[in-house]
Write a protein that holds these residues in place. Structure first.
Motif, PDB file in Angstrom:
ATOM      1  N   ALA A  57       0.838  -1.217   0.000  1.00 54.06           N
ATOM      2  CA  ALA A  57       0.000   0.000   0.000  1.00 54.06           C
ATOM      3  C   ALA A  57       0.866   1.258   0.000  1.00 54.06           C
ATOM      4  CB  ALA A  57      -0.932  -0.014   1.217  1.00 54.06           C
ATOM      5  N   LYS A  58       2.093   1.127   0.545  1.00 51.61           N
ATOM      6  CA  LYS A  58       2.980   2.302   0.631  1.00 51.61           C
ATOM      7  C   LYS A  58       3.790   2.521  -0.640  1.00 51.61           C
ATOM      8  CE  LYS A  58       4.380   1.451   5.198  1.00 51.61           C
ATOM      9  NZ  LYS A  58       5.554   1.003   5.847  1.00 51.61           N
ATOM     10  N   THR A  59       3.785   1.566  -1.581  1.00 50.04           N
ATOM     11  CA  THR A  59       4.638   1.720  -2.772  1.00 50.04           C
ATOM     12  C   THR A  59       4.173   2.925  -3.591  1.00 50.04           C
ATOM     13  OG1 THR A  59       3.232   0.174  -3.974  1.00 50.04           O
ATOM     14  CG2 THR A  59       5.238  -0.734  -2.993  1.00 50.04           C
ATOM     15  N   ALA A  60       5.093   3.452  -4.368  1.00 52.65           N
ATOM     16  CA  ALA A  60       4.766   4.619  -5.198  1.00 52.65           C
ATOM     17  C   ALA A  60       3.808   4.203  -6.317  1.00 52.65           C
ATOM     18  CB  ALA A  60       6.043   5.179  -5.806  1.00 52.65           C
ATOM     19  N   PRO A  61       2.805   5.025  -6.590  1.00 47.50           N
ATOM     20  CA  PRO A  61       1.903   4.708  -7.704  1.00 47.50           C
ATOM     21  C   PRO A  61       2.667   4.440  -9.006  1.00 47.50           C
ATOM     22  CG  PRO A  61       1.011   6.511  -6.430  1.00 47.50           C
ATOM     23  CD  PRO A  61       2.373   6.219  -5.862  1.00 47.50           C
ATOM     24  N   ARG A  62       3.740   5.184  -9.240  1.00 45.93           N
ATOM     25  CA  ARG A  62       4.514   5.001 -10.484  1.00 45.93           C
ATOM     26  C   ARG A  62       5.116   3.584 -10.544  1.00 45.93           C
ATOM     27  NH1 ARG A  62       3.919   7.646 -14.616  1.00 45.93           N
ATOM     28  NH2 ARG A  62       4.639   9.687 -13.987  1.00 45.93           N
ATOM     29  N   TYR A  63       5.537   3.079  -9.392  1.00 43.47           N
ATOM     30  CA  TYR A  63       6.116   1.716  -9.329  1.00 43.47           C
ATOM     31  C   TYR A  63       5.040   0.690  -9.722  1.00 43.47           C
ATOM     32  CZ  TYR A  63       7.857  -2.494  -6.884  1.00 43.47           C
ATOM     33  OH  TYR A  63       8.252  -3.762  -6.555  1.00 43.47           O
ATOM     34  N   ARG A  64       3.846   0.838  -9.154  1.00 46.04           N
ATOM     35  CA  ARG A  64       2.764  -0.113  -9.481  1.00 46.04           C
ATOM     36  C   ARG A  64       2.371   0.033 -10.955  1.00 46.04           C
ATOM     37  NH1 ARG A  64       0.814   2.031  -4.482  1.00 46.04           N
ATOM     38  NH2 ARG A  64      -0.984   3.004  -5.504  1.00 46.04           N
ATOM     39  N   ALA A  65       2.372   1.291 -11.429  1.00 46.68           N
ATOM     40  CA  ALA A  65       2.007   1.546 -12.833  1.00 46.68           C
ATOM     41  C   ALA A  65       2.984   0.838 -13.770  1.00 46.68           C
ATOM     42  CB  ALA A  65       2.030   3.052 -13.106  1.00 46.68           C
ATOM     43  N   GLU A  66       4.270   0.862 -13.418  1.00 42.07           N
ATOM     44  CA  GLU A  66       5.252   0.257 -14.331  1.00 42.07           C
ATOM     45  C   GLU A  66       5.155  -1.262 -14.348  1.00 42.07           C
ATOM     46  OE1 GLU A  66       8.831   2.490 -13.570  1.00 42.07           O
ATOM     47  OE2 GLU A  66       8.037   4.145 -14.766  1.00 42.07           O
ATOM     48  N   ILE A  67       4.775  -1.846 -13.226  1.00 43.40           N
ATOM     49  CA  ILE A  67       4.553  -3.304 -13.205  1.00 43.40           C
ATOM     50  C   ILE A  67       3.370  -3.641 -14.133  1.00 43.40           C
ATOM     51  CG2 ILE A  67       3.705  -5.204 -11.772  1.00 43.40           C
ATOM     52  CD1 ILE A  67       5.380  -4.065  -9.468  1.00 43.40           C
ATOM     53  N   LEU A  68       2.299  -2.844 -14.035  1.00 42.50           N
ATOM     54  CA  LEU A  68       1.128  -3.112 -14.881  1.00 42.50           C
ATOM     55  C   LEU A  68       1.471  -2.934 -16.361  1.00 42.50           C
ATOM     56  CD1 LEU A  68      -1.789  -1.506 -12.836  1.00 42.50           C
ATOM     57  CD2 LEU A  68      -1.509  -3.932 -13.388  1.00 42.50           C
ATOM     58  N   ARG A  69       2.261  -1.921 -16.651  1.00 39.46           N
ATOM     59  CA  ARG A  69       2.651  -1.665 -18.050  1.00 39.46           C
ATOM     60  C   ARG A  69       3.457  -2.855 -18.601  1.00 39.46           C
ATOM     61  NH1 ARG A  69       1.734   1.701 -22.579  1.00 39.46           N
ATOM     62  NH2 ARG A  69       3.206   0.741 -23.971  1.00 39.46           N
ATOM     63  N   ALA A 155     -10.589 -11.512 -15.226  1.00 40.89           N
ATOM     64  CA  ALA A 155      -9.532 -11.499 -14.203  1.00 40.89           C
ATOM     65  C   ALA A 155      -8.774 -10.166 -14.238  1.00 40.89           C
ATOM     66  CB  ALA A 155      -8.585 -12.670 -14.423  1.00 40.89           C
ATOM     67  N   THR A 156      -8.365  -9.718 -15.429  1.00 44.71           N
ATOM     68  CA  THR A 156      -7.546  -8.493 -15.480  1.00 44.71           C
ATOM     69  C   THR A 156      -8.386  -7.245 -15.170  1.00 44.71           C
ATOM     70  OG1 THR A 156      -7.940  -8.237 -17.854  1.00 44.71           O
ATOM     71  CG2 THR A 156      -5.954  -9.452 -17.199  1.00 44.71           C
ATOM     72  N   ARG A 157      -9.703  -7.314 -15.421  1.00 42.84           N
ATOM     73  CA  ARG A 157     -10.588  -6.184 -15.110  1.00 42.84           C
ATOM     74  C   ARG A 157     -10.642  -5.945 -13.594  1.00 42.84           C
ATOM     75  NH1 ARG A 157     -16.422  -6.292 -18.054  1.00 42.84           N
ATOM     76  NH2 ARG A 157     -17.179  -7.204 -16.137  1.00 42.84           N
ATOM     77  N   LYS A 158     -10.279  -6.973 -12.811  1.00 38.04           N
ATOM     78  CA  LYS A 158     -10.231  -6.832 -11.347  1.00 38.04           C
ATOM     79  C   LYS A 158      -8.782  -6.643 -10.868  1.00 38.04           C
ATOM     80  CE  LYS A 158     -14.238  -9.864 -10.841  1.00 38.04           C
ATOM     81  NZ  LYS A 158     -15.218  -8.780 -10.877  1.00 38.04           N
ATOM     82  N   ILE A 159      -7.863  -7.471 -11.395  1.00 40.31           N
ATOM     83  CA  ILE A 159      -6.470  -7.404 -10.912  1.00 40.31           C
ATOM     84  C   ILE A 159      -5.856  -6.029 -11.244  1.00 40.31           C
ATOM     85  CG2 ILE A 159      -4.143  -8.376 -11.179  1.00 40.31           C
ATOM     86  CD1 ILE A 159      -5.511 -11.051 -11.970  1.00 40.31           C
ATOM     87  N   GLY A 160      -6.143  -5.509 -12.449  1.00 38.94           N
ATOM     88  CA  GLY A 160      -5.549  -4.230 -12.884  1.00 38.94           C
ATOM     89  C   GLY A 160      -5.844  -3.104 -11.893  1.00 38.94           C
ATOM     90  N   PRO A 161      -7.126  -2.812 -11.620  1.00 37.53           N
ATOM     91  CA  PRO A 161      -7.407  -1.723 -10.687  1.00 37.53           C
ATOM     92  C   PRO A 161      -6.970  -2.024  -9.258  1.00 37.53           C
ATOM     93  CG  PRO A 161      -9.452  -2.827 -11.339  1.00 37.53           C
ATOM     94  CD  PRO A 161      -8.356  -3.336 -12.237  1.00 37.53           C
ATOM     95  N   ALA A 162      -7.010  -3.304  -8.853  1.00 33.60           N
ATOM     96  CA  ALA A 162      -6.599  -3.638  -7.477  1.00 33.60           C
ATOM     97  C   ALA A 162      -5.107  -3.334  -7.306  1.00 33.60           C
ATOM     98  CB  ALA A 162      -6.904  -5.108  -7.180  1.00 33.60           C
ATOM     99  N   ILE A 163      -4.293  -3.705  -8.310  1.00 39.23           N
ATOM    100  CA  ILE A 163      -2.855  -3.394  -8.235  1.00 39.23           C
ATOM    101  C   ILE A 163      -2.641  -1.878  -8.280  1.00 39.23           C
ATOM    102  CG2 ILE A 163      -0.694  -3.486  -9.594  1.00 39.23           C
ATOM    103  CD1 ILE A 163      -1.193  -6.384 -10.135  1.00 39.23           C
ATOM    104  N   ALA A 164      -3.354  -1.224  -9.184  1.00 35.60           N
ATOM    105  CA  ALA A 164      -3.191   0.238  -9.322  1.00 35.60           C
ATOM    106  C   ALA A 164      -3.510   0.936  -7.999  1.00 35.60           C
ATOM    107  CB  ALA A 164      -4.101   0.756 -10.436  1.00 35.60           C
ATOM    108  N   ALA A 165      -4.538   0.461  -7.298  1.00 33.84           N
ATOM    109  CA  ALA A 165      -4.974   1.108  -6.060  1.00 33.84           C
ATOM    110  C   ALA A 165      -4.048   0.807  -4.887  1.00 33.84           C
ATOM    111  CB  ALA A 165      -6.396   0.643  -5.720  1.00 33.84           C
ATOM    112  N   GLY A 166      -3.282  -0.298  -4.971  1.00 35.51           N
ATOM    113  CA  GLY A 166      -2.418  -0.680  -3.848  1.00 35.51           C
ATOM    114  C   GLY A 166      -3.052  -1.728  -2.950  1.00 35.51           C
ATOM    115  N   CYS A 167      -4.032  -2.475  -3.470  1.00 39.37           N
ATOM    116  CA  CYS A 167      -4.632  -3.567  -2.696  1.00 39.37           C
ATOM    117  C   CYS A 167      -3.840  -4.849  -2.949  1.00 39.37           C
ATOM    118  CB  CYS A 167      -6.074  -3.812  -3.137  1.00 39.37           C
ATOM    119  SG  CYS A 167      -7.217  -2.537  -2.575  1.00 39.37           S
ATOM    120  N   THR A 168      -3.939  -5.793  -2.023  1.00 44.09           N
ATOM    121  CA  THR A 168      -3.453  -7.150  -2.266  1.00 44.09           C
ATOM    122  C   THR A 168      -4.684  -8.023  -2.491  1.00 44.09           C
ATOM    123  OG1 THR A 168      -3.420  -7.579   0.101  1.00 44.09           O
ATOM    124  CG2 THR A 168      -1.355  -6.849  -0.922  1.00 44.09           C
ATOM    125  N   MET A 169      -4.477  -9.224  -3.056  1.00 45.75           N
ATOM    126  CA  MET A 169      -5.683  -9.950  -3.494  1.00 45.75           C
ATOM    127  C   MET A 169      -5.517 -11.464  -3.523  1.00 45.75           C
ATOM    128  SD  MET A 169      -5.017  -8.471  -7.255  1.00 45.75           S
ATOM    129  CE  MET A 169      -4.063  -7.191  -6.479  1.00 45.75           C
TER     130      MET A 169
END
Ligand code: NAP
Length: 474
Positions: A57-69, A155-169
């Motif tokens: 949850a503390k990671t930088a949004p940019r870090y999560r964004a780059e993983i998704l990209r 699956a990605t319609r849920k995993i994508g926003p959950a990762i972007a938001a900083g949730c675990t799943m």
């Protein structure tokens, strides 16, 4: 490419309390035996997600964004492999499966862009002596449950926003199609998702084990896509601990062709709206309302297009309609058609279960009257009942005569008339003069018993965020 068949918990591939065979519905062949989770593995998955949450949850949004990209890029690079897997475990034709992979990957790209744009607010209070700060924080451990009809996209319609938001799943795919979800989590691992953030389990006893998980206070959010019947059960389960829910449920979409529609365009649209994914889509046009003045021409052209489709194993060159996901699903379709015919439906093409192996059902067009029982069921297959109407008001009334409200389609060359009709239709989404509107950049979801919440668009990430107000005295 190696098939993943284990459970994925805390960054490791593990085995559980047994195995489940995954069957190719085109042939009846066993493709793989996938590990199932017992209570211990379900608990371990929640523990992993719970332990990973504070740091993630503390990671930088940019870090999560780059993983998704990165995950988007890997999915696109491996699209043919994933599409083959989807076609084999689900039965859909390769072209539909490849289209699904591209749609699914797009959720990773869209939410990589959304991760860095979560809005906040800073305002003066009306009294002028206080400040209102509004921020958004990840909800926490999210349980994601998906159906078999779009094993990658849902699956990605849920995993994508959950990762972007900083949730675990913890993701639980459908029993018929777990291989695609496991392949996606393998991609996420290679894209750099840290251990514990995404976990995948396939409970050996779905109902009781999911119920137990929803009574674990570490689970804070449920995102479910599936039938209204199961959604209703899960809403009750979530009530005990007041778990936040998003529900993407069943549909029974009307496709309304007004008397001034361009008939050839409407035929192209209905072929897409009805036959994409072999008719097994929550967005599938299931009730085709056609103005009486043009109904003969429409029915003739639609019947010819449906009768001309090539039905074959999804991986056969040129196949346009594959198998249903299982014999059970195929037989459900056949029973609905038989009951409809017994109630007076006139069959123009199809309507008969083919002999031989494979869960096939042919493209079927019927004319029915407005009281035919098939109009009250969600047909998850290539079956199109046509109903004739006399006025726009009658079409709207008939279209709204359902407990569902996911999507509606309208064809008219008069945009004012089409928009008036769209506004009167009880649906979360309306497609005007087009046979498909699903778009990762737009809010997807239904009204009435089709669901609660929205996925995709600007709304999607908010299903994984809590709004926090911080009041400051100045
Ligand atoms: P389903 O029977 O409701 O199953 C969906 C998921 O729920 C599966 O993973 C299933 O697991 C699980 N499940 C079943 N019973 C459960 C229980 N008691 N507790 C917790 N989980 C449970 O639906 P389906 O037949 O797979 O999918 C078709 C339905 O999904 C249609 O109604 C369709 O309209 C809807 N759908 C809606 C959308 C949308 O966005 N609105 C999109 C796609 C599909 P098992 O496989 O282990 O049983």
């Amino acid at each position: 490419m190696e098939l993943k068949t284990g459970l994925y918990i805390d960054g490791k591939w593990v085995t559980g309390d047994g195995t489940l065979n995954v069957i190719d519905p085109s042939t009846g062949e066993v493709i793989a035996a996938v590990s199932t989770a017992g209570d211990a593995e379900c608990d371990a998955a929640i523990t992993a997600a719970h332990n990973a949450f504070p740091e993630w949850a503390k990671t930088a949004p940019r870090y999560r964004a780059e993983i998704l990209r990165k995950a988007f890029e890997l999915m696109v690079a491996e699209a043919d492999h994933l599409a083959t897997l989807i076609s084999r475990e689900n039965g859909k034709v390769f072209s539909d499966a490849r289209g699904e992979v591209m749609y699914a990957a797009e959720f990773f790209r869209w939410f990589s862009e959304e991760a860095v744009r979560t809005p906040g607010d800073f305002r003066k209070s009306p009294s002028g002596d206080k400040r209102i700060l509004v921020t958004h924080q990840p909800i926490g451990v999210s349980l994601l449950i998906t159906p078999w009809n779009f094993p990658a996209g849902m699956a990605t319609r849920k995993i994508g926003p959950a990762i972007a938001a900083g949730c675990t799943m913890v993701l639980k795919p459908a029993g018929e199609t777990p291989l695609t979800a496991l392949a996606i989590v393998d991609i996420l691992e290679r894209a750099g998702v840290p251990k514990g953030v995404v976990n995948v389990i396939l409970p050996s006893k779905t109902g009781p084990m999911i119920s137990k998980m929803l009574h674990d206070p570490r689970v804070r959010n449920l995102s479910f896509t599936g039938s209204t019947e199961v959604g209703r059960v899960l809403l009750k389960e979530c009530a005990d601990l007041v778990i936040r829910t998003s529900m993407e449920l069943g549909g029974n979409a009307p496709f309304v062709v007004l008397d001034d529609a361009n008939i050839d365009e409407a035929i192209k649209g209905v072929m897409l709206a009805k036959m994409r994914n072999g008719g097994a889509a929550c967005t599938a046009a299931n009730r085709i309302f056609v103005a009486r003045a043009i109904a003969d021409e429409f029915t003739e052209k639609f019947t010819a297009a449906m009768a001309g489709m090539k039905m074959a194993n999804g991986l056969t060159e040129g196949a346009q309609l594959g198998a249903s996901v299982s014999m059970k699903e195929r037989n459900k379709i056949a029973e609905l058609v038989d009951a409809s015919v017994a109630a007076g439906a006139k069959v123009h093409t199809g309507g008969k279960t083919p002999d031989g192996a494979g869960a096939f059902y042919p493209p079927t067009v019927m004319t029915v009257d407005k009281s035919n029982p098939i109009l009250q069921s969600e047909v998850f297959g290539p079956v199109a009942p046509i109903i004739r109407f006399d006025t726009d008001e009658e079409a709207i009334k008939l279209a709204n005569d359902t407990p569902f409200g996911l999507i509606s389609y309208v064809y008219s060359q008069d945009l004012t008339r089409a928009i008036r009709t769209a506004e009167a239709l009880e649906a979360g989404m309306v497609a005007i003069n087009r046979g498909m509107i699903s778009d990762p950049a737009a809010p997807f979801g239904g009204v009435k018993q089709s669901g609660l919440g929205r996925e995709g668009g600007f709304d999607g990430i908010h299903e994984y965020l809590e709004t926090k107000f911080i009041g400051v005295e100045i």
